[in-house]
Design an enzyme around this catalytic site. Sequence first.
Site, PDB file in Angstrom:
ATOM      1  N   HIS A 115      -1.338   1.327  -4.385  1.00 49.37           N
ATOM      2  CA  HIS A 115      -1.674   2.757  -4.303  1.00 49.37           C
ATOM      3  C   HIS A 115      -0.751   3.611  -5.164  1.00 49.37           C
ATOM      4  O   HIS A 115      -0.686   4.824  -4.983  1.00 49.37           O
ATOM      5  CB  HIS A 115      -1.645   3.226  -2.840  1.00 49.37           C
ATOM      6  CG  HIS A 115      -2.707   2.578  -1.985  1.00 49.37           C
ATOM      7  ND1 HIS A 115      -2.740   2.686  -0.616  1.00 49.37           N
ATOM      8  CD2 HIS A 115      -3.778   1.803  -2.320  1.00 49.37           C
ATOM      9  CE1 HIS A 115      -3.793   1.996  -0.138  1.00 49.37           C
ATOM     10  NE2 HIS A 115      -4.420   1.455  -1.158  1.00 49.37           N
ATOM     11  N   GLY A 141       3.011  -4.558   8.961  1.00 46.45           N
ATOM     12  CA  GLY A 141       3.027  -3.099   9.153  1.00 46.45           C
ATOM     13  C   GLY A 141       1.842  -2.383   8.550  1.00 46.45           C
ATOM     14  O   GLY A 141       1.993  -1.296   7.998  1.00 46.45           O
ATOM     15  N   THR A 142       0.675  -2.985   8.666  1.00 48.44           N
ATOM     16  CA  THR A 142      -0.515  -2.275   8.182  1.00 48.44           C
ATOM     17  C   THR A 142      -1.616  -2.365   9.221  1.00 48.44           C
ATOM     18  O   THR A 142      -1.776  -3.385   9.894  1.00 48.44           O
ATOM     19  CB  THR A 142      -0.977  -2.788   6.797  1.00 48.44           C
ATOM     20  OG1 THR A 142      -2.195  -2.124   6.456  1.00 48.44           O
ATOM     21  CG2 THR A 142      -1.174  -4.284   6.744  1.00 48.44           C
ATOM     22  N   SER A 143      -2.357  -1.267   9.333  1.00 46.66           N
ATOM     23  CA  SER A 143      -3.384  -1.216  10.373  1.00 46.66           C
ATOM     24  C   SER A 143      -4.716  -1.749   9.859  1.00 46.66           C
ATOM     25  O   SER A 143      -5.701  -1.750  10.594  1.00 46.66           O
ATOM     26  CB  SER A 143      -3.542   0.209  10.878  1.00 46.66           C
ATOM     27  OG  SER A 143      -3.892   1.050   9.806  1.00 46.66           O
ATOM     28  N   GLN A 189       0.838  -1.202   0.000  1.00 44.37           N
ATOM     29  CA  GLN A 189       0.000   0.000   0.000  1.00 44.37           C
ATOM     30  C   GLN A 189       0.876   1.257   0.000  1.00 44.37           C
ATOM     31  O   GLN A 189       0.375   2.360  -0.066  1.00 44.37           O
ATOM     32  CB  GLN A 189      -0.889   0.028   1.249  1.00 44.37           C
ATOM     33  CG  GLN A 189      -1.794  -1.175   1.372  1.00 44.37           C
ATOM     34  CD  GLN A 189      -2.394  -1.277   2.772  1.00 44.37           C
ATOM     35  OE1 GLN A 189      -3.416  -0.681   3.065  1.00 44.37           O
ATOM     36  NE2 GLN A 189      -1.750  -2.025   3.642  1.00 44.37           N
ATOM     37  N   ASN A 190       2.181   1.048   0.114  1.00 38.79           N
ATOM     38  CA  ASN A 190       3.078   2.200   0.212  1.00 38.79           C
ATOM     39  C   ASN A 190       3.387   2.780  -1.160  1.00 38.79           C
ATOM     40  O   ASN A 190       3.494   2.042  -2.135  1.00 38.79           O
ATOM     41  CB  ASN A 190       4.391   1.789   0.890  1.00 38.79           C
ATOM     42  CG  ASN A 190       4.166   1.296   2.307  1.00 38.79           C
ATOM     43  OD1 ASN A 190       3.117   1.570   2.886  1.00 38.79           O
ATOM     44  ND2 ASN A 190       5.128   0.574   2.852  1.00 38.79           N
ATOM     45  N   ASN A 246       3.594  -7.038  13.368  1.00 40.63           N
ATOM     46  CA  ASN A 246       3.225  -5.689  13.775  1.00 40.63           C
ATOM     47  C   ASN A 246       3.499  -5.561  15.279  1.00 40.63           C
ATOM     48  O   ASN A 246       3.166  -6.476  16.023  1.00 40.63           O
ATOM     49  CB  ASN A 246       1.717  -5.462  13.491  1.00 40.63           C
ATOM     50  CG  ASN A 246       1.349  -3.994  13.450  1.00 40.63           C
ATOM     51  OD1 ASN A 246       1.697  -3.227  14.345  1.00 40.63           O
ATOM     52  ND2 ASN A 246       0.662  -3.598  12.390  1.00 40.63           N
ATOM     53  N   PRO A 247       4.089  -4.464  15.720  1.00 40.91           N
ATOM     54  CA  PRO A 247       4.335  -4.321  17.161  1.00 40.91           C
ATOM     55  C   PRO A 247       3.045  -4.220  17.964  1.00 40.91           C
ATOM     56  O   PRO A 247       3.042  -4.479  19.157  1.00 40.91           O
ATOM     57  CB  PRO A 247       5.134  -3.021  17.283  1.00 40.91           C
ATOM     58  CG  PRO A 247       5.478  -2.590  15.907  1.00 40.91           C
ATOM     59  CD  PRO A 247       4.607  -3.338  14.940  1.00 40.91           C
TER      60      PRO A 247
HETATM   61  N1  APR Z   1       7.233  -2.848  11.852  1.00 41.28           N
HETATM   62  C1  APR Z   1       5.987  -3.329  11.588  1.00 41.28           C
HETATM   63  N2  APR Z   1       4.865  -2.614  11.789  1.00 41.28           N
HETATM   64  C2  APR Z   1       4.993  -1.373  12.253  1.00 41.28           C
HETATM   65  C3  APR Z   1       6.247  -0.795  12.562  1.00 41.28           C
HETATM   66  C4  APR Z   1       7.409  -1.598  12.347  1.00 41.28           C
HETATM   67  N3  APR Z   1       8.637  -1.142  12.594  1.00 41.28           N
HETATM   68  N4  APR Z   1       6.040   0.462  13.028  1.00 41.28           N
HETATM   69  C5  APR Z   1       4.726   0.672  12.996  1.00 41.28           C
HETATM   70  N5  APR Z   1       4.062  -0.436  12.546  1.00 41.28           N
HETATM   71  C6  APR Z   1       2.625  -0.634  12.327  1.00 41.28           C
HETATM   72  C7  APR Z   1       1.709   0.168  13.220  1.00 41.28           C
HETATM   73  O1  APR Z   1       1.496  -0.496  14.460  1.00 41.28           O
HETATM   74  C8  APR Z   1       0.427   0.227  12.380  1.00 41.28           C
HETATM   75  O2  APR Z   1      -0.416  -0.879  12.632  1.00 41.28           O
HETATM   76  O3  APR Z   1       2.325  -0.210  11.022  1.00 41.28           O
HETATM   77  C9  APR Z   1       0.950   0.129  10.925  1.00 41.28           C
HETATM   78  C10 APR Z   1       0.819   1.402  10.099  1.00 41.28           C
HETATM   79  O4  APR Z   1      -0.536   1.701   9.939  1.00 41.28           O
HETATM   80  P1  APR Z   1      -1.032   2.937   9.044  1.00 41.28           P
HETATM   81  O5  APR Z   1      -0.227   4.155   9.376  1.00 41.28           O
HETATM   82  O6  APR Z   1      -2.513   3.013   9.162  1.00 41.28           O
HETATM   83  O7  APR Z   1      -0.583   2.530   7.579  1.00 41.28           O
HETATM   84  P2  APR Z   1      -1.286   1.630   6.476  1.00 41.28           P
HETATM   85  O8  APR Z   1      -1.979   0.466   7.071  1.00 41.28           O
HETATM   86  O9  APR Z   1      -0.234   1.392   5.454  1.00 41.28           O
HETATM   87  O10 APR Z   1      -2.344   2.622   5.862  1.00 41.28           O
HETATM   88  C11 APR Z   1      -3.040   2.219   4.712  1.00 41.28           C
HETATM   89  O11 APR Z   1      -3.995   4.412   4.430  1.00 41.28           O
HETATM   90  O12 APR Z   1      -3.017   6.448   4.818  1.00 41.28           O
HETATM   91  C12 APR Z   1      -3.632   5.661   3.855  1.00 41.28           C
HETATM   92  O13 APR Z   1      -3.305   5.299   1.556  1.00 41.28           O
HETATM   93  C13 APR Z   1      -2.625   5.390   2.785  1.00 41.28           C
HETATM   94  O14 APR Z   1      -1.621   3.352   2.031  1.00 41.28           O
HETATM   95  C14 APR Z   1      -2.077   4.033   3.170  1.00 41.28           C
HETATM   96  C15 APR Z   1      -3.309   3.369   3.776  1.00 41.28           C
END
Ligand code: APR
Length: 246
Positions: free
Chosen positions: A120, A189-191, A102-103, A215-216
């Site tokens: 994305h 690493g995605t929420s 998604q990055n 994920n932490p």
């Molecule tokens: N290793 C693994 N996971 C991690 C780390 C790490 N070092 N540091 C943080 N995280 C986790 C957090 O706990 C969280 O669950 O990464 C996740 C990041 O979540 P978001 O910031 O919501 O990112 P993401 O899931 O990629 O968001 C999806 O939303 O903002 C929009 O379009 C954008 O592609 C993005 C989409």
Amino acid sequence: MSHLPADLTDVLRSARCVAVLTGAGISAESGVPTFRDAQTGLWAKYDPTELATPEAFARDPRLVWEWYAWRRELCAAAKPNAGHLALVELEKLFDDFTLTTQNVDGLHLLAGSRRVLELHGSIRRYKCFDTGRPLEGEPPPCDDPPPRHPDTGGMLRPDVVWFGEALPEAALMESIRAAREADVYFTIGTSALVYPAASLPIEAQRAGATVVEINPTETPFSKIATFSLRGKAGEVLPAILQALDQ
Ligand code: APR
């Protein structure tokens, strides 16, 4: 992360098809700020959800262009971390390996992963706002941004998916195929809040995959994951590789 479950290593050793979904967390250790917490300095007063839309670009193309130029600089300064690099090595171990991200930071490709689906888009590429035609290489120099596409004459925009826009069809279809066929599905690493990416691990689990979350912190995926590995991607992924090597 204390130790890896032995069962996980066994499942991976017998897996043929492995698929991965990554989000902002995989790039956290490279210092790439997430979409939301990137709003600092001059940009702090803007809401990203009001800049990352086709309407915002049509209304004030220069503002949106400059916001992306700033974000692109943040990404350009970042280097792939141990998590990205471990995924490059993991890919080499399986016949069928698909990495959906998604990055938009381009770090998986920069690290050397081969089969990457950028759901994305990428902040490192550009296309014509009117026709969608991709730009080869870098935008031409321009005193009054945004620059124009040299072939179409239309304004250039980043090749990312904005709010309200459809995801790239082929990448989405291929991500769904990989999820349905995966023996092991990693969500890293995605929420899990943004659809349709968030539905991929669920597809995989329904089709019988072993779902592994890295994920932490807990996420909505934790409930469906067979293994929830609580740690940083840059630490857990190299540990998995090492375990497979033994
Ligand atoms: N290793 C693994 N996971 C991690 C780390 C790490 N070092 N540091 C943080 N995280 C986790 C957090 O706990 C969280 O669950 O990464 C996740 C990041 O979540 P978001 O910031 O919501 O990112 P993401 O899931 O990629 O968001 C999806 O939303 O903002 C929009 O379009 C954008 O592609 C993005 C989409």
